[in-house]
Design a protein around this motif. Structure first.
Motif, PDB file in Angstrom:
ATOM      1  N   GLY A  92      21.717 103.730  27.162  1.00  0.00           N
ATOM      2  CA  GLY A  92      21.120 102.477  26.712  1.00  0.00           C
ATOM      3  C   GLY A  92      21.907 101.266  27.183  1.00  0.00           C
ATOM      4  N   ILE A  93      23.226 101.342  27.102  1.00  0.00           N
ATOM      5  CA  ILE A  93      24.058 100.227  27.553  1.00  0.00           C
ATOM      6  C   ILE A  93      23.920 100.036  29.058  1.00  0.00           C
ATOM      7  CG2 ILE A  93      26.458  99.476  27.826  1.00  0.00           C
ATOM      8  CD1 ILE A  93      26.943 100.657  25.001  1.00  0.00           C
ATOM      9  N   THR A  94      23.807 101.136  29.788  1.00  0.00           N
ATOM     10  CA  THR A  94      23.619 101.024  31.236  1.00  0.00           C
ATOM     11  C   THR A  94      22.300 100.321  31.557  1.00  0.00           C
ATOM     12  OG1 THR A  94      24.942 103.011  31.614  1.00  0.00           O
ATOM     13  CG2 THR A  94      23.443 102.345  33.386  1.00  0.00           C
ATOM     14  N   ILE A  95      21.230 100.693  30.872  1.00  0.00           N
ATOM     15  CA  ILE A  95      19.930 100.050  31.099  1.00  0.00           C
ATOM     16  C   ILE A  95      19.998  98.573  30.725  1.00  0.00           C
ATOM     17  CG2 ILE A  95      17.519  99.982  30.328  1.00  0.00           C
ATOM     18  CD1 ILE A  95      17.722 103.094  30.109  1.00  0.00           C
ATOM     19  N   LEU A  96      20.637  98.257  29.601  1.00  0.00           N
ATOM     20  CA  LEU A  96      20.790  96.865  29.187  1.00  0.00           C
ATOM     21  C   LEU A  96      21.598  96.076  30.212  1.00  0.00           C
ATOM     22  CD1 LEU A  96      20.404  94.667  27.050  1.00  0.00           C
ATOM     23  CD2 LEU A  96      22.438  95.543  25.905  1.00  0.00           C
ATOM     24  N   THR A  97      22.663  96.666  30.728  1.00  0.00           N
ATOM     25  CA  THR A  97      23.488  95.998  31.732  1.00  0.00           C
ATOM     26  C   THR A  97      22.701  95.758  33.014  1.00  0.00           C
ATOM     27  OG1 THR A  97      25.467  97.011  30.766  1.00  0.00           O
ATOM     28  CG2 THR A  97      25.679  96.102  32.993  1.00  0.00           C
ATOM     29  N   ILE A  98      21.880  96.703  33.409  1.00  0.00           N
ATOM     30  CA  ILE A  98      21.020  96.515  34.582  1.00  0.00           C
ATOM     31  C   ILE A  98      20.104  95.314  34.368  1.00  0.00           C
ATOM     32  CG2 ILE A  98      19.076  97.515  35.875  1.00  0.00           C
ATOM     33  CD1 ILE A  98      20.496 100.271  35.476  1.00  0.00           C
ATOM     34  N   ALA A  99      19.512  95.212  33.171  1.00  0.00           N
ATOM     35  CA  ALA A  99      18.621  94.083  32.876  1.00  0.00           C
ATOM     36  C   ALA A  99      19.375  92.756  32.918  1.00  0.00           C
ATOM     37  CB  ALA A  99      17.963  94.278  31.515  1.00  0.00           C
ATOM     38  N   ILE A 100      20.598  92.750  32.424  1.00  0.00           N
ATOM     39  CA  ILE A 100      21.403  91.527  32.423  1.00  0.00           C
ATOM     40  C   ILE A 100      21.816  91.131  33.831  1.00  0.00           C
ATOM     41  CG2 ILE A 100      23.645  90.578  31.719  1.00  0.00           C
ATOM     42  CD1 ILE A 100      23.277  92.211  29.100  1.00  0.00           C
ATOM     43  N   LEU A 101      22.120  92.111  34.668  1.00  0.00           N
ATOM     44  CA  LEU A 101      22.582  91.829  36.037  1.00  0.00           C
ATOM     45  C   LEU A 101      21.448  91.597  37.032  1.00  0.00           C
ATOM     46  CD1 LEU A 101      25.531  94.380  36.349  1.00  0.00           C
ATOM     47  CD2 LEU A 101      25.666  91.916  35.914  1.00  0.00           C
ATOM     48  N   ALA A 102      20.225  91.936  36.653  1.00  0.00           N
ATOM     49  CA  ALA A 102      19.090  91.806  37.572  1.00  0.00           C
ATOM     50  C   ALA A 102      18.940  90.395  38.151  1.00  0.00           C
ATOM     51  CB  ALA A 102      17.797  92.269  36.906  1.00  0.00           C
ATOM     52  N   PRO A 103      19.064  89.316  37.354  1.00  0.00           N
ATOM     53  CA  PRO A 103      18.945  87.976  37.947  1.00  0.00           C
ATOM     54  C   PRO A 103      20.034  87.674  38.987  1.00  0.00           C
ATOM     55  CG  PRO A 103      18.743  87.855  35.559  1.00  0.00           C
ATOM     56  CD  PRO A 103      19.163  89.259  35.895  1.00  0.00           C
ATOM     57  N   LEU A 104      21.196  88.274  38.826  1.00  0.00           N
ATOM     58  CA  LEU A 104      22.249  88.110  39.842  1.00  0.00           C
ATOM     59  C   LEU A 104      21.867  88.837  41.119  1.00  0.00           C
ATOM     60  CD1 LEU A 104      25.405  88.660  37.619  1.00  0.00           C
ATOM     61  CD2 LEU A 104      24.694  86.519  38.677  1.00  0.00           C
ATOM     62  N   ALA A 105      21.402  90.058  40.959  1.00  0.00           N
ATOM     63  CA  ALA A 105      21.031  90.864  42.127  1.00  0.00           C
ATOM     64  C   ALA A 105      19.839  90.274  42.871  1.00  0.00           C
ATOM     65  CB  ALA A 105      20.730  92.304  41.701  1.00  0.00           C
ATOM     66  N   SER A 106      18.912  89.672  42.130  1.00  0.00           N
ATOM     67  CA  SER A 106      17.719  89.115  42.766  1.00  0.00           C
ATOM     68  C   SER A 106      17.953  87.736  43.368  1.00  0.00           C
ATOM     69  CB  SER A 106      16.580  89.024  41.737  1.00  0.00           C
ATOM     70  OG  SER A 106      16.860  88.006  40.793  1.00  0.00           O
ATOM     71  N   GLY A 107      19.084  87.145  43.053  1.00  0.00           N
ATOM     72  CA  GLY A 107      19.388  85.816  43.579  1.00  0.00           C
ATOM     73  C   GLY A 107      18.904  84.677  42.700  1.00  0.00           C
ATOM     74  N   LYS A 108      18.310  84.983  41.543  1.00  0.00           N
ATOM     75  CA  LYS A 108      17.867  83.924  40.635  1.00  0.00           C
ATOM     76  C   LYS A 108      19.054  83.163  40.049  1.00  0.00           C
ATOM     77  CE  LYS A 108      13.503  86.015  39.306  1.00  0.00           C
ATOM     78  NZ  LYS A 108      12.735  86.664  38.238  1.00  0.00           N
ATOM     79  N   ILE A 109      20.184  83.845  39.906  1.00  0.00           N
ATOM     80  CA  ILE A 109      21.424  83.209  39.485  1.00  0.00           C
ATOM     81  C   ILE A 109      22.415  83.352  40.630  1.00  0.00           C
ATOM     82  CG2 ILE A 109      23.351  83.247  37.855  1.00  0.00           C
ATOM     83  CD1 ILE A 109      21.444  84.325  35.758  1.00  0.00           C
ATOM     84  N   THR A 110      22.945  82.223  41.082  1.00  0.00           N
ATOM     85  CA  THR A 110      23.876  82.210  42.217  1.00  0.00           C
ATOM     86  C   THR A 110      25.305  82.013  41.715  1.00  0.00           C
ATOM     87  OG1 THR A 110      23.733  79.826  42.495  1.00  0.00           O
ATOM     88  CG2 THR A 110      22.082  81.174  43.673  1.00  0.00           C
ATOM     89  N   LEU A 111      26.244  82.154  42.633  1.00  0.00           N
ATOM     90  CA  LEU A 111      27.635  81.880  42.304  1.00  0.00           C
ATOM     91  C   LEU A 111      27.801  80.434  41.841  1.00  0.00           C
ATOM     92  CD1 LEU A 111      29.861  83.696  44.952  1.00  0.00           C
ATOM     93  CD2 LEU A 111      29.893  83.962  42.481  1.00  0.00           C
ATOM     94  N   ARG A 112      27.084  79.529  42.477  1.00  0.00           N
ATOM     95  CA  ARG A 112      27.161  78.115  42.097  1.00  0.00           C
ATOM     96  C   ARG A 112      26.650  77.920  40.657  1.00  0.00           C
ATOM     97  NH1 ARG A 112      30.010  73.665  43.096  1.00  0.00           N
ATOM     98  NH2 ARG A 112      28.924  71.948  42.109  1.00  0.00           N
ATOM     99  N   ASP A 113      25.556  78.590  40.319  1.00  0.00           N
ATOM    100  CA  ASP A 113      25.029  78.518  38.956  1.00  0.00           C
ATOM    101  C   ASP A 113      26.075  79.021  37.948  1.00  0.00           C
ATOM    102  OD1 ASP A 113      22.512  77.636  39.867  1.00  0.00           O
ATOM    103  OD2 ASP A 113      21.779  79.707  40.033  1.00  0.00           O
ATOM    104  N   MET A 114      26.729  80.117  38.298  1.00  0.00           N
ATOM    105  CA  MET A 114      27.737  80.687  37.420  1.00  0.00           C
ATOM    106  C   MET A 114      28.912  79.727  37.249  1.00  0.00           C
ATOM    107  SD  MET A 114      27.597  84.647  38.718  1.00  0.00           S
ATOM    108  CE  MET A 114      28.953  85.204  37.715  1.00  0.00           C
ATOM    109  N   TYR A 115      29.361  79.151  38.348  1.00  0.00           N
ATOM    110  CA  TYR A 115      30.469  78.197  38.296  1.00  0.00           C
ATOM    111  C   TYR A 115      30.097  76.992  37.436  1.00  0.00           C
ATOM    112  CZ  TYR A 115      33.843  74.660  39.609  1.00  0.00           C
ATOM    113  OH  TYR A 115      34.787  73.667  39.565  1.00  0.00           O
ATOM    114  N   ASP A 116      28.931  76.416  37.705  1.00  0.00           N
ATOM    115  CA  ASP A 116      28.487  75.235  36.951  1.00  0.00           C
ATOM    116  C   ASP A 116      28.392  75.532  35.449  1.00  0.00           C
ATOM    117  OD1 ASP A 116      28.334  73.773  39.285  1.00  0.00           O
ATOM    118  OD2 ASP A 116      26.143  73.985  39.478  1.00  0.00           O
TER     119      ASP A 116
END
Length: 149
Positions: free
Chosen positions: A53-77
């Protein structure tokens, strides 16, 4: 159906009343597994279910990073703002509580039903949302620690 199915049925009914789809689906699946005679699956679910379950939840949380919806610049800001720094600290605390919750569940599995019932009551009567029994268990472990339990 035997009386030992009543606790999971109560949780299922409360989840349906509270419109908590996750808990209702979990209770229904477990009840079906039991009624179909696949009770041997429970030991696998108990030992591996949280990690899966935690693995599936982590995949869902990381999906926007993998898809490019959240960038390094977004994270920094996000991190350099005061609210962003507070969010990081809060996230660390919540993750730590969740970890304590996993350990607490393993040490005190009898509390799982009570925590889920408490979550359902919070959703039903206090306009709450299900933040997760693991974090609730982590908070409980902190309080129990204060009382030497």
């Amino acid at each position: 159906m035997s009386f030992d199915n009543i606790p999971i049925l109560i949780i299922l009914v409360l989840a349906l009343i509270a419109k908590n789809q996750s808990v209702a689906m979990a209770a229904a699946i477990l009840l079906i597994i039991k009624l179909l005679g696949f009770s041997s699956w429970f030991s696998v679910l108990e030992s591996k279910g949280i990690n899966i379950g935690i693995t599936i939840l982590t995949i869902a949380i990381l999906a926007p990073l993998a898809s490019g919806k959240i960038t390094l610049r977004d994270m920094y800001d996000a991190v350099v703002s005061p609210i962003g720094l507070l969010a990081v600290i809060t996230g660390v605390f919540a993750a730590w509580l969740g970890g304590r919750g996993v350990m607490f569940f393993k040490a005190s599995p009898d509390t799982i039903t009570s925590l889920i019932l408490g979550t359902i009551v919070g959703i039903s009567f206090f306009q709450g949302i299900a933040v997760g029994p693991l974090i609730a268990a982590g908070m409980l472990s902190l309080v129990a620690g204060l009382f030497g339990k």
